[in-house]
Design an enzyme around this catalytic site. Structure first.
Site, PDB file in Angstrom:
ATOM      1  N   ASP A 136       0.857  -1.178   0.000  1.00 37.67           N
ATOM      2  CA  ASP A 136       0.000   0.000   0.000  1.00 37.67           C
ATOM      3  C   ASP A 136       0.896   1.232   0.000  1.00 37.67           C
ATOM      4  O   ASP A 136       2.010   1.206   0.512  1.00 37.67           O
ATOM      5  CB  ASP A 136      -0.903  -0.024   1.225  1.00 37.67           C
ATOM      6  CG  ASP A 136      -2.054   0.959   1.131  1.00 37.67           C
ATOM      7  OD1 ASP A 136      -2.118   1.687   0.118  1.00 37.67           O
ATOM      8  OD2 ASP A 136      -2.866   1.009   2.060  1.00 37.67           O
ATOM      9  N   ASP A 173      -7.426  -7.984   0.572  1.00 35.59           N
ATOM     10  CA  ASP A 173      -6.593  -8.020   1.770  1.00 35.59           C
ATOM     11  C   ASP A 173      -7.441  -7.565   2.943  1.00 35.59           C
ATOM     12  O   ASP A 173      -8.381  -6.793   2.772  1.00 35.59           O
ATOM     13  CB  ASP A 173      -5.372  -7.102   1.632  1.00 35.59           C
ATOM     14  CG  ASP A 173      -5.720  -5.648   1.928  1.00 35.59           C
ATOM     15  OD1 ASP A 173      -5.490  -5.204   3.068  1.00 35.59           O
ATOM     16  OD2 ASP A 173      -6.245  -4.949   1.031  1.00 35.59           O
TER      17      ASP A 173
END
Length: 371
Positions: free
Chosen positions: A89, A262
């Site tokens: 991320d 996720d």
């Protein structure tokens, strides 16, 4: 990066994602290793569980252990001894989570480090540089996670800023052979989601994520935005729903054409003594399990269920033994990986609609409440 779609069952997709460090069978769930480790588990254990790809966090790894340490190892893979693909991320969501500690401007985000209080400045260019040092197989653009709740004017301003940052992220990523994914924002407003998706597609990315969901909105709104947004994304590119979610959420999203997921839920809930089972959620702290000599899930073949009883896990949870958190995490991540394998098989055999019924509506929720 190469993404190959093998078959569909209505909108559900079965594919293969080939990355620098390996191949991922999709739909896939990525265990979260925020600081370069999936809490309590070794890389070998993750491989045994069937995890084909894991997630790391740029923001936290930048602060600790820092780029000097990661760079000395040649990247995140060698640092954590994980030889499979890694998605990182960009740090946008974590900066959003800082609330009043951060200040957003056109150039980037200025904030106080939650580690030592130092002033930090994170820009799209810096996020791309950090992720290049990490050598992430999938790099996420730097974006602003639209807050919830928020009015349309603020959501539009946030979305437009994310589009400008997306262009800067792609420019800064030039020369990096790893994949770069765009992130659709726009809050709970369909028209803004349309604008964001169209803008990202015009820029062009290797894959596309749907961000800004699972941030406190009602589940009905999350599902509404997902149903609206997923069809706007290119059919030949992987689609990633960020930060979602429960088994039911995942099955619902696969039905909308999502390929990657996720979430911290399986490991966070494991540490709190909540196990996902074929009969719903098992809450280990409940005194009803003190003398229960049955396995956590009679239909599960994970290490935990083959070797330990509910009574023993109840004891570990009550006494705070770290072994309990490990055993629970092994079970929950095995459950998630088995769920994804069953989803892939159901799509391949044209049985996904029947499979999804097991996880939809009142029946599944009643199971979750009663075990």
């Amino acid at each position: 990066m190469k993404f190959q779609l093998h078959c569909r069952d209505h909108e559900a997709r079965r594919g293969t994602l080939t990355l620098a460090h390996g191949t991922v069978e999709t739909p896939a769930f990525m265990p979260v290793g925020t600081y370069g480790a999936v809490k309590g588990l070794s890389p070998d254990e993750l491989h045994t569980l069937g995890a084909g790809i894991i997630l790391g966090n740029t923001f936290h790894l930048w602060l600790r252990p820092g780029l000097e340490v990661i760079g000395a190892h040649g990247g995140l893979h060698r640092l954590m001894n994980w030889d499979g693909p890694i998605l990182t991320d960009s740090g946008g969501f974590q900066v959003f989570s800082l609330g009043a500690l951060r200040k957003i401007c056109e150039e980037g985000v200025r904030f106080r480090s939650p580690v030592n209080g130092d002033t930090c400045f994170l820009t799209p260019e810096e996020s791309m540089r950090i992720q290049q040092v990490l050598n992430s197989d999938i790099v996420m653009i730097f974006d602003e996670c639209t807050p919830y709740p928020v009015d349309m004017q603020i959501a539009e301003s946030s979305m437009q800023l994310s589009l400008r940052w997306a262009e800067r992220s792609k420019t800064a990523h030039a020369g990096n052979p790893n994949a770069l994914f765009g992130i659709v924002q726009g809050g709970m407003y369909e028209s803004l989601r349309d604008h964001s998706a169209a803008g990202l597609c015009a820029i062009g990315f290797d894959g596309y994520a749907i961000g800004g969901l699972s941030v406190g909105e009602p589940k009905a709104d999350m599902q509404r935005i997902l149903r609206h947004t997923a069809p706007q994304l290119p059919a030949d590119k992987p689609r990633y729903l960020m930060g979602v979610g429960t088994p039911e959420d995942i099955v619902h999203a696969v039905a909308q054409g999502i390929d990657l997921f996720d979430c911290v839920l399986p490991t966070r809930n494991a540490r709190n003594g909540w196990l996902y089972t074929s009969q719903g959620i098992l809450r280990l702290r409940n005194s009803r399990y003190r003398l229960d000599t049955s396995p956590p899930d009679e239909h599960c073949d994970c290490y935990t269920c083959r070797h330990f009883t509910r009574a023993y896990l109840h004891h570990l949870q009550r006494t705070g033994e770290m072994l309990g958190a490990r055993l629970n995490s092994l079970h929950n991540l095995h459950y998630y990986q088995r769920l994804m394998a069953n989803i892939r098989k159901a799509i391949e055999t044209g049985q996904f609609e029947q499979f999804a019924r097991k996880f939809s509506g009142q029946d599944f929720m009643l199971k979750c409440a009663s075990v």
